[in-house]
Motif scaffolding. Sequence first.
Motif, short mmCIF file in Angstrom:
data_model
loop_
_atom_site.label_atom_id
_atom_site.label_comp_id
_atom_site.label_asym_id
_atom_site.label_seq_id
_atom_site.Cartn_x
_atom_site.Cartn_y
_atom_site.Cartn_z
N LEU A 207 -25.41 21.18 17.95
CA LEU A 207 -26.01 21.04 19.28
C LEU A 207 -26.18 19.57 19.65
O LEU A 207 -25.95 19.17 20.79
N TYR A 208 -26.56 18.78 18.67
CA TYR A 208 -26.70 17.34 18.91
C TYR A 208 -25.37 16.72 19.36
O TYR A 208 -25.32 15.88 20.25
N HIS A 209 -24.29 17.17 18.73
CA HIS A 209 -22.95 16.65 19.06
C HIS A 209 -22.33 17.38 20.26
O HIS A 209 -21.17 17.14 20.59
N HIS A 210 -23.07 18.31 20.87
CA HIS A 210 -22.60 19.10 22.01
C HIS A 210 -21.35 19.92 21.66
O HIS A 210 -20.50 20.16 22.52
N ALA A 211 -21.27 20.35 20.40
CA ALA A 211 -20.18 21.24 19.98
C ALA A 211 -20.66 22.67 20.26
O ALA A 211 -21.08 23.40 19.36
N LEU A 212 -20.61 23.06 21.53
CA LEU A 212 -21.29 24.28 21.98
C LEU A 212 -20.57 25.56 21.58
O LEU A 212 -21.22 26.57 21.30
N ALA A 213 -19.23 25.54 21.56
CA ALA A 213 -18.50 26.76 21.17
C ALA A 213 -18.78 27.14 19.72
O ALA A 213 -19.15 28.29 19.44
N PRO A 214 -18.63 26.21 18.76
CA PRO A 214 -18.98 26.59 17.38
C PRO A 214 -20.47 26.87 17.20
O PRO A 214 -20.84 27.68 16.36
N ALA A 215 -21.30 26.22 18.02
CA ALA A 215 -22.74 26.51 17.95
C ALA A 215 -23.01 27.96 18.34
O ALA A 215 -23.80 28.66 17.70
N GLN A 216 -22.34 28.42 19.40
CA GLN A 216 -22.50 29.81 19.83
C GLN A 216 -22.02 30.77 18.75
O GLN A 216 -22.65 31.80 18.48
N SER A 217 -20.89 30.43 18.09
CA SER A 217 -20.36 31.28 17.01
C SER A 217 -21.36 31.38 15.86
O SER A 217 -21.57 32.46 15.29
N ILE A 219 -24.65 30.88 16.04
CA ILE A 219 -25.80 31.66 16.51
C ILE A 219 -25.51 33.15 16.42
O ILE A 219 -26.34 33.94 15.94
N ASN A 220 -24.32 33.55 16.85
CA ASN A 220 -23.93 34.97 16.77
C ASN A 220 -23.92 35.44 15.33
O ASN A 220 -24.36 36.56 15.02
N LEU A 221 -23.40 34.59 14.43
CA LEU A 221 -23.34 34.95 13.01
C LEU A 221 -24.73 35.17 12.44
O LEU A 221 -24.98 36.15 11.72
N LEU A 222 -25.66 34.29 12.78
CA LEU A 222 -27.02 34.41 12.28
C LEU A 222 -27.74 35.62 12.88
O LEU A 222 -28.54 36.27 12.20
N GLU A 223 -27.46 35.92 14.14
CA GLU A 223 -28.10 37.06 14.78
C GLU A 223 -27.59 38.39 14.22
O GLU A 223 -28.33 39.38 14.14
N ALA A 228 -30.11 36.87 7.23
CA ALA A 228 -29.87 35.43 7.37
C ALA A 228 -31.17 34.63 7.39
O ALA A 228 -31.26 33.56 6.81
N MET A 229 -32.18 35.15 8.06
CA MET A 229 -33.45 34.44 8.16
C MET A 229 -34.42 34.98 7.12
O MET A 229 -34.83 36.13 7.18
N TYR A 230 -34.77 34.15 6.16
CA TYR A 230 -35.56 34.59 5.03
C TYR A 230 -37.07 34.41 5.21
O TYR A 230 -37.85 34.90 4.43
N ALA A 231 -37.45 33.67 6.24
CA ALA A 231 -38.88 33.42 6.43
C ALA A 231 -39.18 33.30 7.91
O ALA A 231 -38.28 33.07 8.72
N ALA A 232 -40.46 33.45 8.24
CA ALA A 232 -40.86 33.35 9.64
C ALA A 232 -40.52 31.98 10.20
O ALA A 232 -40.14 31.85 11.37
#
Length: 304
Positions: A207-217, A219-223, A228-232
């Motif tokens: 996101l910092y580098h504005h690489a938005l397409a891989p960022a979206q991929s 995010i989808n992978l984590l969702e 994927a998310m082990y803690a609150a």
Amino acid sequence: MNSELGAAVRELREARHLTLDYVSRGIVTKSFLSKFERGQCNITFLKLVALLDRMQITLPEFMYRVRHFSWTPTQHYFNQLKRAEASGNVGTIENMLEDEAKQVTSSNSIHDPHLLKKIAAECALATIEDTKTQPRDVAVVLAHLAQTEDWLQADLTLFLFAIPFCDVPTLINYSVAILKKTAEYRRTANNGQTVANIQLNILAMLLYHHALAPAQSLINLLEQDPDAMYAAEDFFLLKHLQIVYHHLTSSTFEYHKAYGQLMTVMRFLNVGTIRTDIEHQHRSFSDLDTNKKGKNRSTNQNQS
């Protein structure tokens, strides 16, 4: 080491209120166990495992205790390094770096643990001081990881130190590779927690580098991965980074809000080298918004 093993056996036995007689019965003599616990004699591997079985303790759990609640000496080093980095203790990091540098046998050996620990310390130092590491050092870490089939806790933590100094293509490649490299070991909580933290660090850098397409991929992978998310805290950070993504992709390009959200998660992530830049960016957008509001007020007053 035998004294450490014996002391750990004694601590665990007494913590469970088990007697020397009960633990030793049928395995070793009571006096032998007493001497072993005091570091006065050696014990065979099979006898040690039998004693642990009697106390309902697995060998990995026992070694975790012996290694000061770290799985390996290298991980213990990394834990100390992370604490020093978090507190901004430059002197401690410099000492740790110097100690490892003295033990490096060859700067060309990408699997030398002393070289890898030295590079991790250099990364931690650069993170605190907002400077850059030598590209060759990051290349050594990446080469080591690429040739390692199954990443364990120390490998994951090593990569975490290197993330702020990786370019976008590397971040993209490793955001996928890490899931393959840790398929078996993510089943344990420690490794799973570290993998989640690495993925969030990669997402913040994209996101910092504005690489938005891989960022979206990513995010989808984590969702899509319920584990994927082990803690609150991980879930909290993911939600904040999703907000950053939506600000950056909105039609109004709300960079001010995006950088504000990034600043919110900075203190939880290992991306110190970009923290100063994000603060500058956020201030510049804040100043821009202030100037715009000032101009609008002047225009409205003139019109009235």
